[in-house]
Design an enzyme around this catalytic site. Structure first.
Site, PDB file in Angstrom:
ATOM      1  N   SER A 126       0.838  -1.201   0.000  1.00 59.84           N
ATOM      2  CA  SER A 126       0.000   0.000   0.000  1.00 59.84           C
ATOM      3  C   SER A 126       0.875   1.254   0.000  1.00 59.84           C
ATOM      4  O   SER A 126       1.626   1.480  -0.944  1.00 59.84           O
ATOM      5  CB  SER A 126      -0.963  -0.050   1.189  1.00 59.84           C
ATOM      6  OG  SER A 126      -1.999   0.896   1.052  1.00 59.84           O
ATOM      7  N   ASP A 169     -10.049  -5.756  -3.366  1.00 57.35           N
ATOM      8  CA  ASP A 169      -9.488  -4.705  -2.531  1.00 57.35           C
ATOM      9  C   ASP A 169     -10.405  -3.489  -2.585  1.00 57.35           C
ATOM     10  O   ASP A 169     -10.679  -2.944  -3.664  1.00 57.35           O
ATOM     11  CB  ASP A 169      -8.092  -4.341  -3.058  1.00 57.35           C
ATOM     12  CG  ASP A 169      -7.309  -3.422  -2.153  1.00 57.35           C
ATOM     13  OD1 ASP A 169      -7.920  -2.516  -1.557  1.00 57.35           O
ATOM     14  OD2 ASP A 169      -6.082  -3.607  -2.058  1.00 57.35           O
ATOM     15  N   HIS A 171      -7.330  -6.086   0.863  1.00 58.28           N
ATOM     16  CA  HIS A 171      -6.152  -5.254   1.126  1.00 58.28           C
ATOM     17  C   HIS A 171      -5.368  -5.712   2.357  1.00 58.28           C
ATOM     18  O   HIS A 171      -4.416  -5.055   2.758  1.00 58.28           O
ATOM     19  CB  HIS A 171      -6.632  -3.807   1.336  1.00 58.28           C
ATOM     20  CG  HIS A 171      -5.566  -2.758   1.174  1.00 58.28           C
ATOM     21  ND1 HIS A 171      -4.976  -2.458  -0.037  1.00 58.28           N
ATOM     22  CD2 HIS A 171      -4.988  -1.908   2.070  1.00 58.28           C
ATOM     23  CE1 HIS A 171      -4.094  -1.489   0.117  1.00 58.28           C
ATOM     24  NE2 HIS A 171      -4.068  -1.139   1.383  1.00 58.28           N
TER      25      HIS A 171
END
Length: 285
Positions: free
Chosen positions: A152, A229, A262
């Site tokens: 991320s 995600d 995620h």
């Protein structure tokens, strides 16, 4: 102010050791922690290549070590894992903890230029201070053989740091990276506050813009992205990076993984592939 790292925890795992250290960082102006996973050593004089992991928003140096499941393959491949924190801590700058996506836990791996956030220099910490600290204090690490990856915000950090320092890292990979931060809310918020309003300064920390400057990448960039995600389309924008890579013929393997989100459950599911991707590059001359 102890500039030398002091060990604060140690746990044996897969024949090696997770060791956590604290030290004072002149770059950031505060005390910082980081983890090293040392694989089992075949000989006392053996030196391990290093693989840096950069974590995402709200994370510390602990999340990866506890949740990612990276140590088993790092042990068998003989690669040391380095996990720094994600921002300065304890400076008590006004507003540093007002939101989860900016300030503490959200350093974005850049060097802030705005006076209020002058201590937020995670780029220099990761690229310059930490490798020097490791080289001077841990003989068993070969910091000249290094690769980098992250998740991320940390995926953004890994991609941009790699592209700006091709001489320092053998390979790069990312899970769910913020691939085009100048065009997403997380990036726009961070860049406005840390870097000011000049969009040209933002592009220096945007992988999609940086990739256009390079035509001779040798190592394939590996990215895994979960199709479920929740941040995929609004924040991460991996397809923008894919288009930019295609335009300059940069080697990219973007794998869209059905059903994954995620989380660290996703990261742990494909971690072995990433460790081996880097281990192969680190073994090359």
């Amino acid at each position: 102010m102890d500039l030398k790292p002091t060990e604060i925890t140690c746990s044996k795992m897969f024949g090696g050791y997770n060791r956590r250290y604290r030290h004072y960082s002149p770059t950031l102006g505060c005390s910082m922690t980081f983890y090293i996973y040392f694989p089992p050593s075949p000989l006392p004089s053996h030196k391990f290549p290093v693989l840096y992991w950069l974590s995402g928003l709200t994370c510390s140096d602990e999340n990866f070590i506890i949740k990612a499941g990276a140590q088993r393959t790092a042990s068998s491949e003989g690669v040391a894992l380095i996990a720094p924190d994600t921002s300065p801590r304890g400076l008590n700058v006004e507003g540093e903890s007002d939101s989860w996506d900016f300030g503490v836990g959200a350093g974005f791996y850049l060097n802030a230029t705005q006076e209020k956030w002058k201590n937020w220099r995670m780029y220099d910490y990761v690229v310059k201070e930490l490798p020097k600290l490791l080289s001077e204090n841990f003989q068993q690490l070969d910091t000249s053989r290094a690769s980098i990856f992250g998740h991320s915000m940390g995926g953004h950090g890994a991609l941009t740091i790699y592209l700006k320092n091709l001489d320092k890292y053998k390979s790069v990979s990312a899970f769910s990276p913020i691939a085009n931060p100048v065009n997403c809310p997380w990036g726009q918020k961070a860049f406005t506050n840390y870097l000011g309003s000049n969009k040209a300064d933002w592009e220096e920390y945007d992988a999609t813009h940086l990739i256009s400057k390079f035509h001779d990448l040798s190592a394939t960039i590996l990215i895994d992205q979960g199709e479920d995600d929740e941040f995929l389309h609004g924040q991460l924008l991996p397809h923008k990076f894919e288009e930019a890579c295609r335009a300059v013929n940069a080697p990219l393997l973007l794998r869209l993984q059905p059903g994954y989100n995620h989380s660290y459950f996703f990261i742990a599911s494909f971690m072995d592939d990433h460790i081996r991707h880097h281990s192969q590059a680190l073994r090359l001359p």
